[in-house]
Enzyme design. Structure first.
Site, PDB file in Angstrom:
ATOM      1  N   LYS A 250      -8.566  -1.472   6.124  1.00 45.31           N
ATOM      2  CA  LYS A 250      -8.817  -1.918   4.743  1.00 45.31           C
ATOM      3  C   LYS A 250      -7.808  -2.990   4.333  1.00 45.31           C
ATOM      4  CE  LYS A 250      -8.860   2.306   2.929  1.00 45.31           C
ATOM      5  NZ  LYS A 250      -9.288   3.573   3.490  1.00 45.31           N
TER       6      LYS A 250
ATOM      7  N   ARG B 298     -14.739  12.572   7.746  1.00 45.02           N
ATOM      8  CA  ARG B 298     -13.436  13.217   8.018  1.00 45.02           C
ATOM      9  C   ARG B 298     -13.084  14.200   6.909  1.00 45.02           C
ATOM     10  NH1 ARG B 298      -9.552   8.541   8.133  1.00 45.02           N
ATOM     11  NH2 ARG B 298      -7.981  10.148   8.356  1.00 45.02           N
TER      12      ARG B 298
ATOM     13  N   SER C  73      -7.765   3.764   9.376  1.00 43.30           N
ATOM     14  CA  SER C  73      -8.435   3.736   8.075  1.00 43.30           C
ATOM     15  C   SER C  73      -7.670   2.844   7.100  1.00 43.30           C
ATOM     16  CB  SER C  73      -8.527   5.175   7.554  1.00 43.30           C
ATOM     17  OG  SER C  73      -8.904   5.214   6.212  1.00 43.30           O
TER      18      SER C  73
ATOM     19  N   HIS D 276       0.850  -1.182   0.000  1.00 33.05           N
ATOM     20  CA  HIS D 276       0.000   0.000   0.000  1.00 33.05           C
ATOM     21  C   HIS D 276       0.886   1.232   0.000  1.00 33.05           C
ATOM     22  CE1 HIS D 276      -3.472   2.526   0.897  1.00 33.05           C
ATOM     23  NE2 HIS D 276      -2.679   3.185   1.723  1.00 33.05           N
TER      24      HIS D 276
HETATM   25  N1  URA Z   1      -5.918   6.959   2.929  1.00 28.73           N
HETATM   26  C1  URA Z   1      -6.869   6.256   3.572  1.00 28.73           C
HETATM   27  O1  URA Z   1      -7.331   5.233   3.106  1.00 28.73           O
HETATM   28  N2  URA Z   1      -7.303   6.722   4.761  1.00 28.73           N
HETATM   29  C2  URA Z   1      -6.829   7.837   5.321  1.00 28.73           C
HETATM   30  O2  URA Z   1      -7.258   8.182   6.398  1.00 28.73           O
HETATM   31  C3  URA Z   1      -5.837   8.568   4.628  1.00 28.73           C
HETATM   32  C4  URA Z   1      -5.388   8.090   3.428  1.00 28.73           C
END
Ligand code: URA
Length: 439
Positions: free
Chosen positions: A188, A169, A184, A83
């Site tokens: 994921k 947010r 966050s 990522h």
């Molecule tokens: N990317 C994300 O998926 N979440 C965040 O909070 C910031 C960047």
């Protein structure tokens, strides 16, 4: 149903939420049992007061399990994922995913779309005619099992709590909080199911994190959270002091990735791809050192094995693999404009965000999630930091669907370059590595 006002007040006053309270908050968000204004108030309290490491773990775990969690056990071997926190000309996935998969390590990649000046892998791949990333989890697992590599879009039922929290947010000034970013991103990644995750934390003028201490803190927390939730994770901190590759924009970045996999070009884009890719091989135990990993990945370029793997990926997902032999089959822009230096000097700084914003203005990116993008739009950079640039020398070529857009982008693009009379020291490309702590 807990009293959300009490939880908001507790957080507002700097106290920690118990694991049960944090889970209740996430559950209420997921089920729409809490009003957006209360969720927003809680997010602001979290933003201002911060979260303890324990709170961040519980929040991430609860967000991960707020929806479906991918089960990749049908794919043999240790699965790798990576990522990037987002940057400009940050095309590493298109290079390292085929390279790593060609070494026999399954790469299951759930990717996102670009937003603002950060590009997204889905948009880049979809610039290949016919390429589809809209796969069901079952179809994606079957493809990865067969070919060793798949790239799919995030499904709606994955981390629904993050989808709601991120949307709030975004409009309440609470994005730039390290624990909220950690929960966050990591929720994921963990829900996407891979055993190992390599994080590319970008730092500099074209990144979320502008300074090294913030990038290090974000990276450390993500690595720790991943580990406490049962994943092997390491993070590479890499510079966004300038665009990583030379081509910015969706089809343009696919062209550069193809050229790297053919061994025709390299530079910083290849260096960061090898750094990340070798760590994906290390975390999945395919090699025993980073150097061994880099040697193996370089060999996959020399033998064409990485390019063959990209061809399989494109074909399996409905794309036109003839773009590999003939990249001009990718969308080409109707208009272009060369931007030249107004004075001579050493190129000592680039405002990478402005270069990224120029590409958005040209049509390559989105301001809002729902905006359409132009796959052919973007920028071909002609200079790197440290170069001596003569007045009138080409800085870059802008590509868009019409001359008006190119003209609009030119001033912003030209303003991104700072020159000095003396050559200045260049910032390092790899700023730090945060490895998983050994038990
Ligand atoms: N990317 C994300 O998926 N979440 C965040 O909070 C910031 C960047």
């Amino acid at each position: 149903m807990p009293n959300m006002v009490d939880l908001i007040i507790k957080k507002r006053d700097g106290l920690s939420l118990s694991p049960q309270e944090m889970e209740q908050f996430v559950s209420a968000v997921t089920k729409d049992d809490i009003a957006d204004y209360q969720t927003s108030a809680m997010l602001m309290a979290m933003f201002l007061q911060g979260l303890t490491p324990e709170e961040t773990v519980v929040l991430t775990h609860a967000m991960t399990h707020s929806g479906a969690v991918m089960d990749l056990s049908a794919i043999p071997g240790k699965k790798a994922d990576k990522h990037s926190t987002g940057g400009v000309a940050d095309t590493t996935t298109l290079i390292l995913a085929p390279l790593v998969a060609s070494c026999g390590v399954p790469v299951f990649k759930m990717s996102g779309r670009g937003l603002g000046f950060s590009g997204g892998t889905l948009d880049k791949l979809e610039s290949i005619p016919g390429f589809s990333t809209a796969l069901s989890p079952e179809a994606a697992i079957a493809l990865c099992k067969k070919s060793g590599l798949v790239v799919m879009g995030q499904t709606k039922d994955l981390t629904p709590a993050d989808q709601k929290l991120y949307a709030l947010r975004d409009v309440t000034g609470t994005v730039d909080s390290i624990p909220l970013i950690v929960s966050s991103i990591m929720s994921k990644k963990i829900a996407a199911g891979a055993d190992t995750i390599v994080l590319d934390v970008k730092c500099g003028s074209g990144a979320f994190m502008k300074d090294l201490p913030s990038a290090q803190s974000l990276a450390r927390q993500m690595v720790q959270i991943g580990r406490s939730l049962g994943r092997r994770v390491s993070a590479v901190l890499s510079s966004m002091a300038q665009p990583l590759g030379l081509l910015i924009g969706n089809a343009l970045e696919v062209k550069e990735a193809i050229a790297v996999l053919k061994g025709e070009t390299g530079g910083d884009l290849l260096e960061v791809s090898l750094e990340l890719g070798s760590r994906m091989l290390l975390l999945t135990d395919a090699v025993s050192s980073v150097e061994e990993g880099k040697t193996l990945l370089r060999r996959q370029i020399e033998t064409g094995a990485g390019l063959d793997q990209l061809e399989r990926l494109i074909t399996q997902q409905g794309g036109d693999a003839a773009v590999l032999k003939d990249p001009d089959r990718l969308p080409n822009a109707a208009a272009s404009l060369e931007v030249r230096a107004a004075k001579s000097g050493y190129l000592c700084a680039m405002d990478t965000a402005s270069i990224g914003h120029t590409s958005v203005l040209l049509g390559a990116g989105r301001v809002k999630k729902t905006d359409a993008i132009d796959p052919a739009a973007g920028i071909a950079m002609a200079v790197r930091l440290g170069d001596f640039v003569q007045e009138g020398q080409l800085l870059g070529t802008l590509y868009a669907r019409n001359d008006g857009l190119c003209a609009q982008g030119a001033a912003l693009f030209a303003s991104a370059f700072t020159f000095s009379e003396e050559k200045q020291a260049l910032p390092p490309l790899i700023l730090d590595i945060i490895e998983e702590e050994t038990k």
